[in-house]
Design a protein around this motif. Structure first.
Motif, short mmCIF file in Angstrom:
data_model
loop_
_atom_site.label_atom_id
_atom_site.label_comp_id
_atom_site.label_asym_id
_atom_site.label_seq_id
_atom_site.Cartn_x
_atom_site.Cartn_y
_atom_site.Cartn_z
N ASP A 93 0.43 -1.22 0.25
CA ASP A 93 0.07 -0.02 0.26
C ASP A 93 1.22 0.97 0.10
N GLY A 94 2.64 1.35 -1.02
CA GLY A 94 2.83 2.48 -0.96
C GLY A 94 3.96 2.57 0.11
N VAL A 95 3.70 1.69 1.10
CA VAL A 95 5.24 1.56 2.11
C VAL A 95 5.69 0.54 1.97
N LYS A 96 7.03 0.84 2.24
CA LYS A 96 8.69 -0.33 1.94
C LYS A 96 9.47 -0.04 3.78
N PHE A 97 8.97 -1.47 4.04
CA PHE A 97 9.64 -2.03 5.28
C PHE A 97 10.92 -2.30 5.18
N THR A 98 12.00 -1.88 5.43
CA THR A 98 13.34 -2.91 5.63
C THR A 98 13.22 -3.23 6.64
N SER A 99 14.62 -4.75 6.63
CA SER A 99 14.85 -5.26 8.60
C SER A 99 15.74 -4.82 8.39
N VAL A 100 16.80 -4.37 9.35
CA VAL A 100 18.36 -3.72 9.28
C VAL A 100 18.36 -4.25 10.54
N LEU A 101 19.79 -5.15 10.55
CA LEU A 101 20.77 -5.21 11.65
C LEU A 101 20.23 -4.70 12.82
N ALA A 102 20.35 -5.60 14.30
CA ALA A 102 19.76 -4.67 15.77
C ALA A 102 20.65 -5.65 16.57
N ALA A 103 21.17 -5.71 17.40
CA ALA A 103 22.03 -6.05 18.46
C ALA A 103 21.23 -6.40 19.80
N HIS A 104 20.61 -8.02 20.31
CA HIS A 104 20.17 -7.99 21.68
C HIS A 104 20.18 -9.14 21.63
#
Length: 226
Positions: A115-126
């Motif tokens: 729906d016109g929104v882009k989601f990008t997964s990025v690094l986290a440190a947990h």
């Protein structure tokens, strides 16, 4: 225009009139069963359990982010919800939800557009084995939600320039940044606005003294004034 409501802990509701997005909703008291010290200091507003999102983002598989008592209200009905979740949270969500849902394994560097929104997964440190942060780009603004994370220099290579709003934990417990490192992190990201959270639900902490000039302190269950 994107309206963003703070749901407490790390929960957010994004709504631009075309798409509703929830991230890490925790609207129960389930954590207290695991650790009695971590009881809710703020009662759950159950009206938000009736708002079924179009996209549900889970950043990792800890109970205050991937909560069966909350998720059963969103991913067990007839409406198909897109669930974006990394490895462990993905498997947990599939156990909770029914087959109507669209489960997307949202590991680092994965992109999804809806729906016109882009989601990008990025690094986290947990401490979860597969944590992520997420960048939500609606074409007007870029929102970066770090997920639960420590300050880790590898993260910065995943983050594009021009972040408009940064959401980050500042409680300094459970493998999250404390306020000193969070301030350093915010300055490195250089977002226009910084929203500190993950305080006040299981403790008496506040984010008021975070040393960042452009911070916006959210109020639970209220729209964040950005």
């Amino acid at each position: 225009m994107m309206k963003i409501t703070y749901l407490g802990q790390a929960g957010l509701l994004f709504d631009n009139g075309k798409i509703k997005i929830m991230t890490d909703p925790y609207l129960s008291n389930s954590v207290v069963r695991v650790n009695p010290r971590n009881y809710r200091r703020v009662p759950a507003d159950e009206s938000f359990l009736k708002i079924v999102p179009d996209v549900l983002v889970l950043t990792h598989n800890h109970l205050d982010h991937t909560d069966p008592d909350t998720l059963v209200h969103y991913i067990c009905g007839e409406k198909s919800v897109t669930v974006l979740a990394p490895e462990a949270a993905f498997e947990e969500a599939r156990k909770i939800g029914n087959k109507n849902q669209n489960y997307v394994k949202f590991n680092r560097h994965t992109e999804w557009t809806q729906d016109g929104v882009k989601f990008t997964s990025v690094l986290a440190a947990h401490s979860d084995p597969h944590p992520i942060g997420v960048i939500i780009d609606d074409g007007e603004k870029k929102y970066y939600i770090t997920g639960d994370t420590l300050y880790n220099t590898d993260i910065f290579g995943d983050i594009p320039d021009g972040i408009d709003v940064l959401f980050m934990p500042v409680n300094g417990l459970g493998n999250n940044m404390n306020k000193t490192d969070a301030a350093r992190f915010a300055k490195k990201i250089n977002a226009k606005k910084v929203v500190p959270y993950h305080v006040g639900m299981f403790d008496d902490m506040t984010a008021e003294d975070l040393d960042v000039e452009n911070k916006v302190i959210p109020t639970i269950y209220k729209e964040i004034e950005l």
